[in-house]
Scaffold this motif. Structure first.
Motif, short mmCIF file in Angstrom:
data_model
loop_
_atom_site.label_atom_id
_atom_site.label_comp_id
_atom_site.label_asym_id
_atom_site.label_seq_id
_atom_site.Cartn_x
_atom_site.Cartn_y
_atom_site.Cartn_z
N HIS A 1 -27.99 -21.82 4.76
CA HIS A 1 -26.84 -21.70 3.86
C HIS A 1 -25.57 -21.50 4.67
N LYS A 2 -24.46 -22.04 4.17
CA LYS A 2 -23.21 -21.97 4.96
C LYS A 2 -22.72 -20.54 5.08
N GLN B 1 -22.52 -15.97 0.53
CA GLN B 1 -22.15 -16.23 -0.87
C GLN B 1 -22.89 -17.43 -1.43
N GLU B 2 -23.07 -18.47 -0.61
CA GLU B 2 -23.83 -19.63 -1.08
C GLU B 2 -25.26 -19.24 -1.39
N TYR B 3 -25.83 -18.39 -0.56
CA TYR B 3 -27.20 -17.90 -0.78
C TYR B 3 -27.29 -17.11 -2.09
N ASP C 1 -25.22 -17.29 -4.67
CA ASP C 1 -24.97 -18.20 -5.80
C ASP C 1 -26.20 -19.03 -6.14
N ALA C 2 -26.96 -19.41 -5.12
CA ALA C 2 -28.21 -20.15 -5.37
C ALA C 2 -29.16 -19.28 -6.17
N ILE D 1 -30.78 -23.87 -5.61
CA ILE D 1 -29.40 -24.21 -5.33
C ILE D 1 -28.88 -25.35 -6.20
#
Length: 463
Positions: free
Chosen positions: A201-202, A205-207, A209-210, A179
């Motif tokens: 992860h929030k 998508q954050e997951y 992107d990481a 991340i």
């Protein structure tokens, strides 16, 4: 060898460095950083009493201690903060320290910055440990000196002084490591990306992107190996900066590793298809492991002779906790698939057997939906023993799935692993298969899936 330590020493000498947590890798690095001239602070939510002798040992080395409830106060005034993967990158106190001027980094990030040799890295929701291990085995079979680390193996930054440019590092990377990374490996593999770790992860998508960070910072010449059959990993083709190849077991490709209709594992490159070995000669159990073998093949292509790739395919017996045979007792086979900490992993494990089996499932709730698992349970499971926080969630999904009433599925609950093993033994008859395949994380009862798997094996071996 000492020359390869100097770049690390020059990065930390005279700087104020805070370590978050004193896990195994940090414990080794803390001593090295002190020896290299850094002013080290350990920030740990444990108290000195909870840390035991370690607190006194570190203090004796000159390490400042910021412990207990207010341990993050130790971030103040630091030049560098070494984050452990388990500490969330977007924690407000850590972000505030970064804005105040601290360099926020990690063991793996510094390793990528300073490593003198080429790096092959693997990420994905499923299959990354086996794929990483296969890559390392293939390179070793070809005579290379391999350093295995990241999310498996050992911490690599503490041994960077012993790594030479002729070696090769093979690392598994989690989303927690990726991340904040701003460097990518020479060869990057993304096995797949499915919902996971949504408790940390929030959002999804954050997951995603990481995971993308394994590709975003590549510079040619480089290679990206992507799983074709997963929509998210396939879409990452747009992120690739150099050579890009696929792996797939469901279709032929003219650019990557694939399983041919006749059962032959093959590699296609520049119009040439090279057979590697027949599927029936692969030692690993399960079609998902055929995919892992194809991913590893595509990663090492050109670095490892075909004969060595095939030899590993025939000989590699697997990694602990991944459909690991435990014992056969009274005609019942027991398997440890504790790594199956998500529904997709459990589904892959269920599909590895050619009969309906008994599974032990349930654990810590990562906020992942269980509806996709339900039809697979009805198709592949004869008895379901549930435990942990997610036991009721899995049962609800299964009972609401079309076909449950006529499936004949037996469902039982247990308070803990010992109760689950006992219940499974009562349900099993000669010829049956029992597998620990939780579809959930371990953190309600165990610190990690390894401890869970080993406890399961201890219980089974004591029957």
């Amino acid at each position: 060898m000492q020359q390869y330590y100097e770049p690390l020493a020059s990065r930390v000498r005279g700087r104020k460095v805070a370590f978050i947590g004193a896990g195994v890798s940090h414990r080794e690095l803390i001593g090295q950083f002190v020896e290299m001239g850094a002013q080290v602070t350990l920030c740990d939510k444990r108290t000195a009493d909870q840390m035991g002798e370690l607190a006194g040992q570190l203090a004796a080395k000159g390490v400042a201690l910021s412990l207990g409830t207010d341990y993050m106060q130790g971030f103040a005034g630091q030049d560098m903060i070494m984050r452990t993967p388990g500490f969330e990158f977007f924690t407000p106190e850590l972000q505030a320290a970064g804005k105040a001027g601290a360099e926020i980094t990690s063991e793996m990030e510094l390793f990528f910055e300073l490593c003198p040799c080429e790096i092959v890295a693997v990420t994905g929701s499923d299959g990354k440990t086996t794929t990483t291990s296969l890559i390392a085995a293939m390179l070793r079979q070809a005579g290379r000196t391999v350093h295995l680390g990241g999310n498996i193996g050992r911490a690599l930054l503490p041994i960077i002084g012993g790594i030479t440019p002729a070696d090769i590092a093979v690392v598994e990377l989690s989303s927690f490591q990726l991340i904040s990374m701003r460097r990518s490996p020479k060869i990057a593999v993304v096995t797949n990306v499915t919902p996971n770790h949504l408790d940390h992860h929030k959002d999804m998508q954050e997951y995603i992107d990481a995971k993308r960070n394994i590709l975003l910072w590549q510079t040619p010449p480089c290679r990206a190996v992507l799983g074709y059959e997963n929509e998210v990993s396939r879409s990452m083709q747009a992120d690739c900066k150099g050579e890009q190849v696929w792996f797939t077991r469901l279709r032929e490709t003219d650019n990557g590793a694939f399983l041919r209709e006749d059962g032959m594992l093959c590699m296609a490159e520049k119009g040439t298809v090279t057979p590697i070995l027949p599927k029936e000669e692969v030692r690993l159990r399960g079609l998902h492991n055929i995919e892992n073998l194809l991913a590893a093949t595509a990663a090492v292509w050109g670095l490892v002779p075909v004969a060595d790739i095939a030899a590993v395919g025939r000989e590699f017996a697997g990694v602990e906790h991944r459909i690991e045979p435990v014992r056969t007792l009274d005609g019942v086979q027991w398997f440890n698939d504790s790594i199956a900490s998500s529904p997709t992993r459990t589904i892959a494990g269920l599909r590895s057997f050619d009969q309906k089996i008994i599974i032990i499932a349930g654990g810590y709730d990562k906020k992942i939906p269980y509806e996709p698992l339900a039809p697979e349970i009805l198709a592949h499971v004869k008895a379901l023993v549930l435990m942990g926080q997610t036991g009721p969630l899995i049962e609800k999904a299964v009972r609401e799935c079309p076909g449950f009433a006529e499936s004949g599925l037996v469902i039982e609950h247990a308070a803990d692993m010992a109760g689950a093993v006992a219940a499974a033994r009562k349900l099993a008859n000669p010829g049956d298969i029992v597998s620990l395949s939780p579809a959930s994380a371990s953190f309600d009862l165990y610190p990690n899936f390894e401890v869970r798997g080993r406890h399961f094996k201890e219980l089974v071996n004591a029957l």
